[in-house]
Design a protein around this motif. Structure first.
Motif, PDB file in Angstrom:
ATOM      1  N   TYR A 296     -20.934 -26.575 -14.510  1.00 23.05           N
ATOM      2  CA  TYR A 296     -20.130 -26.454 -13.300  1.00 23.05           C
ATOM      3  C   TYR A 296     -18.632 -26.279 -13.565  1.00 23.05           C
ATOM      4  CZ  TYR A 296     -18.287 -26.705  -8.711  1.00 23.05           C
ATOM      5  OH  TYR A 296     -17.606 -26.372  -7.583  1.00 23.05           O
TER       6      TYR A 296
ATOM      7  N   ARG B  49     -17.651 -22.924 -14.752  1.00 26.89           N
ATOM      8  CA  ARG B  49     -17.645 -21.858 -13.744  1.00 26.89           C
ATOM      9  C   ARG B  49     -16.332 -21.858 -12.963  1.00 26.89           C
ATOM     10  NH1 ARG B  49     -22.189 -23.168 -10.180  1.00 26.89           N
ATOM     11  NH2 ARG B  49     -21.473 -21.366  -8.981  1.00 26.89           N
TER      12      ARG B  49
ATOM     13  N   LEU C 281     -15.162 -11.403 -10.469  1.00 23.84           N
ATOM     14  CA  LEU C 281     -15.338 -12.658  -9.733  1.00 23.84           C
ATOM     15  C   LEU C 281     -16.791 -13.108  -9.738  1.00 23.84           C
ATOM     16  CD1 LEU C 281     -12.966 -12.054  -6.715  1.00 23.84           C
ATOM     17  CD2 LEU C 281     -12.614 -13.606  -8.646  1.00 23.84           C
ATOM     18  N   TYR C 282     -17.698 -12.146  -9.629  1.00 23.11           N
ATOM     19  CA  TYR C 282     -19.121 -12.502  -9.640  1.00 23.11           C
ATOM     20  C   TYR C 282     -19.531 -13.059 -11.013  1.00 23.11           C
ATOM     21  CZ  TYR C 282     -23.980 -12.402  -8.208  1.00 23.11           C
ATOM     22  OH  TYR C 282     -25.256 -12.783  -7.864  1.00 23.11           O
TER      23      TYR C 282
ATOM     24  N   LEU D  75     -17.973 -16.675 -11.042  1.00 24.56           N
ATOM     25  CA  LEU D  75     -18.545 -17.640 -10.103  1.00 24.56           C
ATOM     26  C   LEU D  75     -19.998 -17.959 -10.421  1.00 24.56           C
ATOM     27  CD1 LEU D  75     -17.527 -16.810  -6.411  1.00 24.56           C
ATOM     28  CD2 LEU D  75     -17.634 -19.078  -7.426  1.00 24.56           C
ATOM     29  N   GLN D  76     -20.771 -16.918 -10.722  1.00 28.47           N
ATOM     30  CA  GLN D  76     -22.203 -17.129 -10.912  1.00 28.47           C
ATOM     31  C   GLN D  76     -22.553 -17.559 -12.325  1.00 28.47           C
ATOM     32  OE1 GLN D  76     -24.618 -17.184  -8.763  1.00 28.47           O
ATOM     33  NE2 GLN D  76     -23.363 -16.588  -7.027  1.00 28.47           N
ATOM     34  N   TYR D  77     -21.855 -17.012 -13.304  1.00 26.65           N
ATOM     35  CA  TYR D  77     -22.304 -17.208 -14.681  1.00 26.65           C
ATOM     36  C   TYR D  77     -21.283 -17.909 -15.572  1.00 26.65           C
ATOM     37  CZ  TYR D  77     -26.059 -14.075 -13.279  1.00 26.65           C
ATOM     38  OH  TYR D  77     -27.144 -13.510 -12.634  1.00 26.65           O
TER      39      TYR D  77
ATOM     40  N   ARG E 292     -24.437 -16.236 -20.800  1.00 26.44           N
ATOM     41  CA  ARG E 292     -24.229 -16.877 -19.508  1.00 26.44           C
ATOM     42  C   ARG E 292     -24.035 -18.358 -19.738  1.00 26.44           C
ATOM     43  NH1 ARG E 292     -27.880 -12.733 -18.842  1.00 26.44           N
ATOM     44  NH2 ARG E 292     -28.599 -12.194 -16.745  1.00 26.44           N
TER      45      ARG E 292
ATOM     46  N   LYS F 131     -24.384 -20.325 -17.142  1.00 23.86           N
ATOM     47  CA  LYS F 131     -25.303 -20.911 -16.162  1.00 23.86           C
ATOM     48  C   LYS F 131     -26.507 -19.996 -15.998  1.00 23.86           C
ATOM     49  CE  LYS F 131     -25.890 -21.400 -11.254  1.00 23.86           C
ATOM     50  NZ  LYS F 131     -26.541 -22.669 -10.983  1.00 23.86           N
ATOM     51  N   TYR F 132     -27.664 -20.609 -15.845  1.00 26.57           N
ATOM     52  CA  TYR F 132     -28.842 -19.811 -15.506  1.00 26.57           C
ATOM     53  C   TYR F 132     -29.311 -20.176 -14.128  1.00 26.57           C
ATOM     54  CZ  TYR F 132     -30.151 -16.678 -19.120  1.00 26.57           C
ATOM     55  OH  TYR F 132     -30.205 -15.599 -19.940  1.00 26.57           O
TER      56      TYR F 132
END
Lengths: 269, 269
Positions: free
Chosen positions: A118, A121, A160-161, A164-166, A266, A268-269
């Motif tokens: 978290y 990110r 940004l994607y 934020l996501q990864y 990544r 985050k998954y």
């Protein structure tokens, strides 16, 4: 119109993603409603009321996509006037058998601040914002990837994607009209050449997008757009920079292709 | 470590979200790998090789989460040395029966540029960036929501998430030290009061976050943080602005709670 509900004891993002993936297979319009943070029996009863009301109003049983593992709440939701699709439940027993271990459901563990990734990110979002649009060219040593391309080729939303996501620190640097006379990679980018990923776009589409922002200017003229696209694509090939045409791709697709081509890790998954 | 694969003919986001939701129920570490855009038999065979290699290397069958509907490709993937979890398949037949209509699978229809909401999401991202951190206070009539709060209370990542994921135009406006003497809602916000949503955060957590950015300054001092938080919370209550404490919440959770409390319409599900 039939109603579709997405419910969980957390954000309900998992229910939304999965319900949406399924319903998009059917050429029908649905009324969508998300009920998040259903963490108590009282809230479960309220959710049931909302579902039952929709059943009455629409005259057909709503579709209810949920991910409850807690049996007390699940039982209440399962008792509503909707048709229940519980995604997790069906797969838990086979996975337990395969892994030889019991599942330990905790309330909304995914999409929470307790995920390891978290903070990383949020750091990545701050990094990508601070390094948007060439605003901080001295800071690229911390980048995981540096997106380059002409104005409006998709760099900022993609960066940004990714962040934020990864959790990927994605800087972005624009090639502008001023660069076009003798287009080359600026020295501050050259030292990070391995991190560079190029975006390009069909000139016609670029004209459309730029026209929406600044109609009837040199910036949005067909001639200018064609020239810029031609020059950057020449540069990418010459410098062997991996690149992607974004014309027909969504931000999610551009991101997935960049991740796949670069092998970027990544967080985050 | 056992390997987990997320595979699809599109971005594989659905496979990732669902596989992750399931695996997070088990207190085990996995090796994650995503294979996106498996659109041909050749790519499916390549994906199988990658899975089989992981099976050999780890000594246990990888878990394979996929969403293929196309039978040719599905058959190839299903023939690999992994354990297959196909999320969509299991639910299609019951849904077809309930809806009285056959599913019409198109290749990666979700997360693509063909979704109705796509342009609106990109517009929202551009809006949220242009109206970040009070940078454009004359433009709030176009906002769907205006997040307010002290510096580092979570406004920017939340605004971007609302825009990117849901197509919601989320502006954000910071209350700063200069405002604190006689804190009130500025006139340019007052006329859009119904759109305002307040964020707050525990002072101790705020000190930590600010300290990470500017250590040993007035900005990051406990006294300053306590004062700012106290003042904005007083303002929220006085002006009856709905607000949320973000201390223990992820961006996804803050977003879900804002959507739920405001009833804001999502442009994408």
């Amino acid at each position: 119109m039939r109603a579709a509900f997405y419910i969980s004891d957390g954000t309900a993002i998992t229910s939304e993603v999965f319900g949406h993936a399924l319903l998009s297979l059917f050429p029908i319009q649905f009324e969508h409603d998300t009920i998040s943070f259903v963490e108590t029996k009282e809230k479960a009863l309220e959710a049931c009321k909302r579902i039952n009301k929709a059943a009455k109003r629409t005259g057909v049983p709503p579709l209810v996509f949920h991910t409850f593992v807690n049996p007390d709440i699940r039982e209440i939701i399962d008792g509503c006037d909707g048709v229940i699709y519980n995604f997790l439940e069906h797969f838990i027993a086979p996975l337990e058998e395969k892994l030889g271990i019991k599942a330990k459901p905790k309330a909304h563990r995914t999409h929470s601040i307790h995920e390891n990734s978290y903070d990383c990110r949020i750091d990545a979002v701050n990094y990508s914002l601070a390094n948007d649009d060439g605003s901080n060219v001295t800071n690229y040593e911390h980048a995981d990837v540096i997106l380059v391309g002409v104005s409006r080729s998709g760099k900022t939303p993609t960066a940004l994607y990714l962040a934020l996501q990864y959790g990927i620190k994605a800087a972005n640097y624009p090639f502008t009209d001023d660069d076009m006379d003798e287009l080359q990679i600026p020295s501050f980018l050259k030292m990070h050449k391995k991190k560079i990923f190029g975006l390009t776009i069909d000139a016609e589409r670029l004209v459309d997008i730029r026209h929406g922002r600044m109609a009837n200017t040199k910036y949005s003229s067909a001639r200018q757009c064609r020239m810029e696209v031609r020059e950057v694509e020449k540069l990418y090939k010459q410098e062997k920079i991996p690149f992607l045409n974004t014309t027909k791709l969504s931000v999610e697709e551009i991101t997935a292709k960049i991740l796949s081509e670069t092998g970027l890790q990544r967080y985050k998954y």
